[in-house]
Design an enzyme around this catalytic site. Structure first.
Site, PDB file in Angstrom:
ATOM      1  N   HIS A 179       0.823  -1.222   0.000  1.00  0.00           N
ATOM      2  CA  HIS A 179       0.000   0.000   0.000  1.00  0.00           C
ATOM      3  C   HIS A 179       0.858   1.274   0.000  1.00  0.00           C
ATOM      4  O   HIS A 179       0.321   2.369  -0.180  1.00  0.00           O
ATOM      5  CB  HIS A 179      -0.920   0.022   1.214  1.00  0.00           C
ATOM      6  CG  HIS A 179      -1.977  -1.031   1.192  1.00  0.00           C
ATOM      7  ND1 HIS A 179      -2.841  -1.202   0.136  1.00  0.00           N
ATOM      8  CD2 HIS A 179      -2.307  -1.989   2.112  1.00  0.00           C
ATOM      9  CE1 HIS A 179      -3.661  -2.224   0.390  1.00  0.00           C
ATOM     10  NE2 HIS A 179      -3.348  -2.713   1.581  1.00  0.00           N
TER      11      HIS A 179
ATOM     12  N   HIS B 234      -6.498  -7.013  -0.416  1.00  0.00           N
ATOM     13  CA  HIS B 234      -6.603  -5.579  -0.654  1.00  0.00           C
ATOM     14  C   HIS B 234      -5.760  -5.165  -1.851  1.00  0.00           C
ATOM     15  O   HIS B 234      -4.634  -5.632  -2.030  1.00  0.00           O
ATOM     16  CB  HIS B 234      -6.169  -4.799   0.595  1.00  0.00           C
ATOM     17  CG  HIS B 234      -6.973  -5.130   1.806  1.00  0.00           C
ATOM     18  ND1 HIS B 234      -6.584  -6.088   2.728  1.00  0.00           N
ATOM     19  CD2 HIS B 234      -8.160  -4.642   2.237  1.00  0.00           C
ATOM     20  CE1 HIS B 234      -7.495  -6.167   3.689  1.00  0.00           C
ATOM     21  NE2 HIS B 234      -8.461  -5.305   3.415  1.00  0.00           N
TER      22      HIS B 234
ATOM     23  N   ASP C  88      -2.901 -10.530  -2.353  1.00  0.00           N
ATOM     24  CA  ASP C  88      -3.494 -10.013  -1.124  1.00  0.00           C
ATOM     25  C   ASP C  88      -4.947  -9.602  -1.394  1.00  0.00           C
ATOM     26  O   ASP C  88      -5.281  -9.156  -2.502  1.00  0.00           O
ATOM     27  CB  ASP C  88      -2.678  -8.800  -0.672  1.00  0.00           C
ATOM     28  CG  ASP C  88      -3.053  -8.286   0.701  1.00  0.00           C
ATOM     29  OD1 ASP C  88      -2.326  -8.578   1.657  1.00  0.00           O
ATOM     30  OD2 ASP C  88      -4.076  -7.575   0.812  1.00  0.00           O
TER      31      ASP C  88
ATOM     32  N   ASP D 239      -5.040 -12.781   3.186  1.00  0.00           N
ATOM     33  CA  ASP D 239      -6.285 -12.303   3.781  1.00  0.00           C
ATOM     34  C   ASP D 239      -7.504 -12.537   2.892  1.00  0.00           C
ATOM     35  O   ASP D 239      -8.599 -12.084   3.220  1.00  0.00           O
ATOM     36  CB  ASP D 239      -6.185 -10.836   4.191  1.00  0.00           C
ATOM     37  CG  ASP D 239      -5.467  -9.972   3.182  1.00  0.00           C
ATOM     38  OD1 ASP D 239      -5.049 -10.498   2.128  1.00  0.00           O
ATOM     39  OD2 ASP D 239      -5.307  -8.766   3.432  1.00  0.00           O
TER      40      ASP D 239
END
Length: 343
Positions: free
Chosen positions: A160, A198, A196, A285
């Site tokens: 991120h 996200h 991931d 995740d």
């Protein structure tokens, strides 16, 4: 497969995260790493080494110098202003405000360089972020020396983090640093595959206009999931990078069938493009019981995903990202690595 890991990750342990309108223990916490290490040893993957010292040159190639200076000095500035707690962004530039003027007050600087206020900075954050990048760099060095693959057990994670902002628990984009180092060592085309839950907004940000790095991300649809403002399917790159940014947003309840179809499509495009090297942003995740995600993958699905990735037969560096179902994070992470090794 060799794992690179640093004890210095423990230096970053914020005591609070703003979630659901209250302060809670951060989902991204040191114990995540312990579960992964324990599982590696249980499964006989005990080739675990400390990294070499961090090399700042490739980091400086990618990241804004003002941002790096901020990360290095933020804690000292914060304390010098008499702030009692951890660094949490309280003011951010919104629509209609100046994005081209950096405040001199540390409270303003924090807002300028942060894109998500759940991510706190502590006295040890900078050292931990450097140790995380060092793990990624050492994994790259191991692969560049001839190994098929290596695993960087990075903490804090990285995908991120943009060229000039932190957030989503990330400060230095480890996967991006590895991709840049692959290029510097002679790989003409490098692919980054982000599994991931996200979206890897920081990685997209760093390579969006480049034609030497392909980025593919499987993630929760941004209208429903963090980081909300990036990760749509129509974001395909600009200029020389047009067509080399591949987003696969998926809605709540997505199971392995649809997720694996997206993975296969990404793998097919990476293969057709002719990638010379591969970086995996290894978040787990997408697991069905993850507390801040909404996909429905089972633990065995991660083994299968690892096999699919392994069939590309590319020099591969895995960089640890997310995964917050603490007791399952080790199982799911190692399942990917074992699946990859099966090929």
């Amino acid at each position: 497969m060799r794992t690179f890991y640093s004890e210095d990750h423990r230096l970053h342990f914020p005591q609070a995260e703003l979630s659901g309108g209250e302060f809670v223990t951060p989902f991204e916490r040191p114990s995540r790493v312990e579960y992964v290490l324990n599982r590696l040893r249980e499964r006989g993957l005990s080739d675990i080494m400390a990294p070499r010292p961090v090399d700042m040159a490739p980091i400086r190639t990618l990241l804004d110098p003002g941002y790096l200076c901020f990360l290095e000095t933020a804690w000292e500035e914060w304390k010098r202003e008499g702030m009692a707690g951890e660094i949490i962004a309280a003011n951010v530039p919104a629509r209609g405000m100046h994005l081209d003027r950096i405040p001199t007050n540390i409270d303003g600087k924090v807002g300028y360089y942060c894109h998500a206020s759940e991510t706190a900075i502590t006295s040890g954050t900078w050292a931990a972020a450097l140790s995380s990048a060092a793990c990624a760099q050492s994994a790259l060095g191991h692969v560049a020396a001839g190994a098929d693959a290596a695993f960087a057990l990075c903490r804090p994670p990285g995908h991120h983090a943009t060229a000039d902002q932190y957030g989503g628990y990330c400060f230095i984009n480890n996967a991006a640093v590895v991709a840049q180092m692959f290029r510097d060592k002679g790989a003409a085309r490098v692919a980054i595959l982000d599994i991931d839950f996200h979206h890897g907004n920081g990685t997209q940000n760093l390579f969006y206009d480049r034609d030497d790095v392909l980025f593919a991300s499987l993630h929760g649809a941004p209208q429903e999931a963090y980081p909300y403002f990036l990760g749509y399917a129509d974001e395909t790159g600009i200029g020389k990078g047009d067509g080399l940014n591949l987003n696969y947003p998926m809605t709540a309840g997505t199971g392995y069938g649809a997720w694996a179809a997206a993975l296969d499509d990404a793998i097919g495009k990476i293969t057709a493009w002719g990638a010379d090297a591969l970086v995996i942003s290894l978040g787990v995740d997408a697991y069905k019981d993850d507390p801040i995600s909404f996909f429905k993958l089972d633990s065995d699905d991660f083994t299968n995903a690892g096999r699919r990735i392994g069939r590309m037969k590319l020099p591969t560096v895995f960089c640890m990202e997310g995964g917050y179902a603490i007791e399952a994070v080790g199982i799911n992470t190692v399942n990917v690595l074992e699946g990859f090794k099966d090929i």
